[in-house]
Design a protein around this motif. Structure first.
Motif, PDB file in Angstrom:
ATOM      1  N   PHE A 412      -2.955  -6.186   4.681  1.00  0.00           N
ATOM      2  CA  PHE A 412      -2.139  -6.167   3.809  1.00  0.00           C
ATOM      3  C   PHE A 412      -2.560  -6.722   2.293  1.00  0.00           C
ATOM      4  N   GLN A 414      -1.749  -7.288  -2.131  1.00  0.00           N
ATOM      5  CA  GLN A 414      -0.759  -7.332  -3.130  1.00  0.00           C
ATOM      6  C   GLN A 414      -1.800  -7.274  -4.490  1.00  0.00           C
ATOM      7  N   THR A 443       2.020 -18.920  -1.642  1.00  0.00           N
ATOM      8  CA  THR A 443       1.764 -18.653  -2.860  1.00  0.00           C
ATOM      9  C   THR A 443       1.389 -19.560  -3.918  1.00  0.00           C
ATOM     10  N   LEU A 449       5.847 -15.418   1.748  1.00  0.00           N
ATOM     11  CA  LEU A 449       6.174 -13.915   1.974  1.00  0.00           C
ATOM     12  C   LEU A 449       6.033 -13.938   3.245  1.00  0.00           C
ATOM     13  N   LYS A 450       7.078 -13.256   3.850  1.00  0.00           N
ATOM     14  CA  LYS A 450       7.089 -12.982   5.300  1.00  0.00           C
ATOM     15  C   LYS A 450       6.804 -11.472   5.468  1.00  0.00           C
ATOM     16  N   VAL A 451       5.708 -11.237   6.542  1.00  0.00           N
ATOM     17  CA  VAL A 451       5.454  -9.573   6.417  1.00  0.00           C
ATOM     18  C   VAL A 451       5.203  -9.536   8.068  1.00  0.00           C
ATOM     19  N   SER A 453       3.307  -6.690  10.710  1.00  0.00           N
ATOM     20  CA  SER A 453       2.504  -5.504  10.662  1.00  0.00           C
ATOM     21  C   SER A 453       3.257  -4.692  11.730  1.00  0.00           C
ATOM     22  N   PRO A 464       1.618  -2.744   6.957  1.00  0.00           N
ATOM     23  CA  PRO A 464       2.549  -3.918   6.713  1.00  0.00           C
ATOM     24  C   PRO A 464       3.665  -3.676   6.137  1.00  0.00           C
ATOM     25  N   LEU A 466       6.797  -5.830   3.873  1.00  0.00           N
ATOM     26  CA  LEU A 466       7.249  -7.176   3.463  1.00  0.00           C
ATOM     27  C   LEU A 466       8.473  -7.362   3.690  1.00  0.00           C
ATOM     28  N   GLU A 468      10.512 -10.171   3.428  1.00  0.00           N
ATOM     29  CA  GLU A 468      11.144 -10.925   2.404  1.00  0.00           C
ATOM     30  C   GLU A 468      10.341 -11.915   1.790  1.00  0.00           C
ATOM     31  N   GLU A 469      10.716 -12.445   0.631  1.00  0.00           N
ATOM     32  CA  GLU A 469      10.175 -13.385  -0.251  1.00  0.00           C
ATOM     33  C   GLU A 469      10.994 -14.436  -0.556  1.00  0.00           C
ATOM     34  N   ASP A 522      12.792  -6.620  11.451  1.00  0.00           N
ATOM     35  CA  ASP A 522      12.640  -7.936  11.759  1.00  0.00           C
ATOM     36  C   ASP A 522      12.434  -8.059  13.145  1.00  0.00           C
TER      37      ASP A 522
END
Length: 541
Positions: A412, A414, A443, A449-451, A453, A464, A466, A468-469, A522
């Motif tokens: 993953f 960004q 961060t 961040l909830k990621v 895979s 990956p 994403l 939610e943030e 999820d």
């Protein structure tokens, strides 16, 4: 509103900061935390309730000595002790330091010691100090106090400077730490203390061993059924010695290994590691023109335990050191690949004007990096190793082959986002259709961040997603610590300004319809016929 909707709970002390050390204790049901001048014990179910605290300041004379010395050392509030150029500015903890504010006890290390005690270390106003903390054996016991008779010197365990990092692990009443052992932060060492075995460290002032390292994490991983083969792995970043001269300083990510039963050498490397090796950790993206973009600034490492104790998965987060391209990435490494690098060729340099090459000569027996055990031969102790083994080990700590990530690229990443990854925690979730790894990434702007895979085409290729943030800290203070409880389904985060707790999932947020629930992807959630709710294996859906 955020707190009500997301189940976010917060905790902070009036006159403290820098909640850097977190220790999750499922059995006692407590989250232990180390902060400025304080040790905390909070309820795992709700950190905002029933807190216990220990006030642990540095003694007045240490603070005065620190303030007095600080007049010579600290030029201005924001400057770094000693020579500011020695420390890249972005390695500093985001605490708003004033000259006096550094002269406090910042708790940096917190470990379970035995059934009844914890072991804690702090900066002690530039006078590192450690203590045993009585924490009781059970959840019902409200014991939480410092043992005044067991306060120890913290040199080689905690850093002097609150802005320096320390990484350590406590195994079998022995502490293994990566830390600067001097006031100026120039003598870096990997150090063993406590326990019955002799204190042992890395070779002093030898840039081939350690070159201005920043230690990130330390773990104990068994290698076989025989505890004599146990290794301790150190994750750090350092200035690379193998870059050509004239190219300026380059930071590389490293993994280092030592044997737990290393007793040092008999005639040379006395009380120094004889089994220390290190390899480069690569996390890079191949570019269209064949040039790779490297993420070299290792930030955090999480060990995800699997069914096999000897083979946890290593999740690491990195950022770039380039000013041109800014980004963060997550790479995964397997123990198999790590061990292969340590069994591969050694890096060798004939002299100052030579290139680094793969060593082609004869490697002495027993091979450097091997632990003395029944598994691999006849040596009872590293003190019995032949001199040529010790000499070879001293001059060849670096491996030639780097460790490459699983599937050769980041899981993953960004880029071109206004933040950098700082911390990671991973949960392996059993969902209706298999196992998923869910990544929680902190961060430097106070978000998580909830990621997840998820398989792409097949389970061999993961991609990956994403999910939610979340803005955890409203003041956007960087996340400096992250702990996850799979049992209680909660995530705990620390920053300079406070502690936060949030649930790993909020399935009800995914709407009132089956399609929305399933499309959210999820792995914690499933449709039970009426609402979107936590998926529990072995129940009918």
């Amino acid at each position: 509103e955020l707190q009500a909707r997301h189940g976010l709970r917060l905790f902070s002390l009036e006159r403290s900061c820098c909640y850097d050390a977190l220790l999750l204790d499922e059995e006692r049901g407590r989250l232990f935390a180390g902060a400025q001048n304080h040790l905390l014990s909070l309820a795992l179910d709700d950190i905002s309730q029933r807190d216990r605290k220990i006030y642990w300041p540095a003694p007045v004379e240490w603070r005065e000595e620190c303030n007095w010395a600080g007049k010579d050392i600290t030029v201005s509030a924001g400057s770094v002790v000693g020579n500011a150029r020695d420390l890249p500015q972005h390695h500093l903890t985001p605490c708003a330091f004033h000259p006096q504010a550094e002269c406090m006890n910042f708790v940096k290390i917190l470990h379970p010691y035995n059934r009844t005690h914890l072991y804690a270390c702090g900066t002690g106003a530039f006078h590192p100090v450690c203590a045993f903390v009585e924490a009781g054996q059970h959840a019902e016991e409200p014991t939480f106090k410092l043992d005044p008779n067991r306060i120890e010197d913290g040199k080689g365990k905690s850093p002097y400077d609150p802005r320096h990092t320390a990484a350590s692990v406590l195994v079998g009443e022995e502490l293994y730490s990566g830390v600067a052992t001097d006031l100026m932060g120039r003598d870096f060492t990997i150090f063993r203390s406590l326990g019955r075995r002799p204190s042992i460290r890395t070779e002093q002032h030898d840039s081939r061993w350690l070159n201005e390292p920043k230690f990130v994490a330390v773990f104990w991983v068994p290698e076989s059924e025989d505890p004599d083969d146990d290794k301790i792995y150190f994750f750090f970043r350092e200035t690379a010695v193998e870059r050509q001269q004239g190219l300026g300083k380059t930071s590389f990510a490293r993994i280092g290994q030592i044997c737990r039963n290393d007793m040092g050498g008999q005639r040379s490397l006395v009380n120094k590691w004889t089994t220390f090796l290190k390899a480069r950790l690569v996390c890079a993206v191949p570019g269209p023109d064949g040039a790779e973009t490297h993420f070299d600034e290792l930030r955090d490492v999480f060990l995800l335990q699997t069914r096999d104790k000897r083979n946890p998965l290593v999740y690491a987060i990195f950022s770039t050191s380039s000013s041109v391209f800014q980004g963060s990435a997550v790479c995964i490494y397997t123990m198999e690949d790590i061990r292969r690098a340590f069994l591969g060729p050694f890096a060798h340099k004939e002299g100052p004007n030579y290139q680094w090459v793969s060593y082609q000569g004869r490697v002495p027996y027993p091979r450097p990096g091997m632990c003395p055990s029944k598994t691999f031969g006849t040596f009872g102790s590293t003190k019995d190793f032949p001199d040529e083994v010790i000499q070879f080990a001293r001059h060849h700590p670096l491996m030639y082959n780097p460790v490459l990530p699983h599937s050769q690229r980041p899981l993953f990443l960004q880029a071109a986002v206004p933040y950098t990854f700082t911390r990671i925690a991973v949960d392996r979730v059993t969902a209706a259709d298999g196992h998923y790894d869910v990544l929680f990434i902190g961060t430097d702007v106070g978000t998580v961040l909830k990621v997840v895979s998820v398989p792409k085409e097949s389970w061999h290729r993961m991609e990956p997603l994403l999910l939610e943030e979340l803005q955890v800290f409203q003041d956007a203070s960087p996340i400096t610590s992250l702990q996850l409880s799979s049992k209680r389904h909660q995530l705990y985060a620390g920053s300079a300004t406070g502690l936060a707790q949030l649930p790993l999932h909020r399935c009800s947020a995914y709407g009132k319809a089956c399609a929305e629930c399933c499309l959210a992807r999820d792995p914690y959630c499933a449709w039970d016929g009426t609402i979107c709710t936590r998926y529990v294996p072995n129940t009918k859906r």
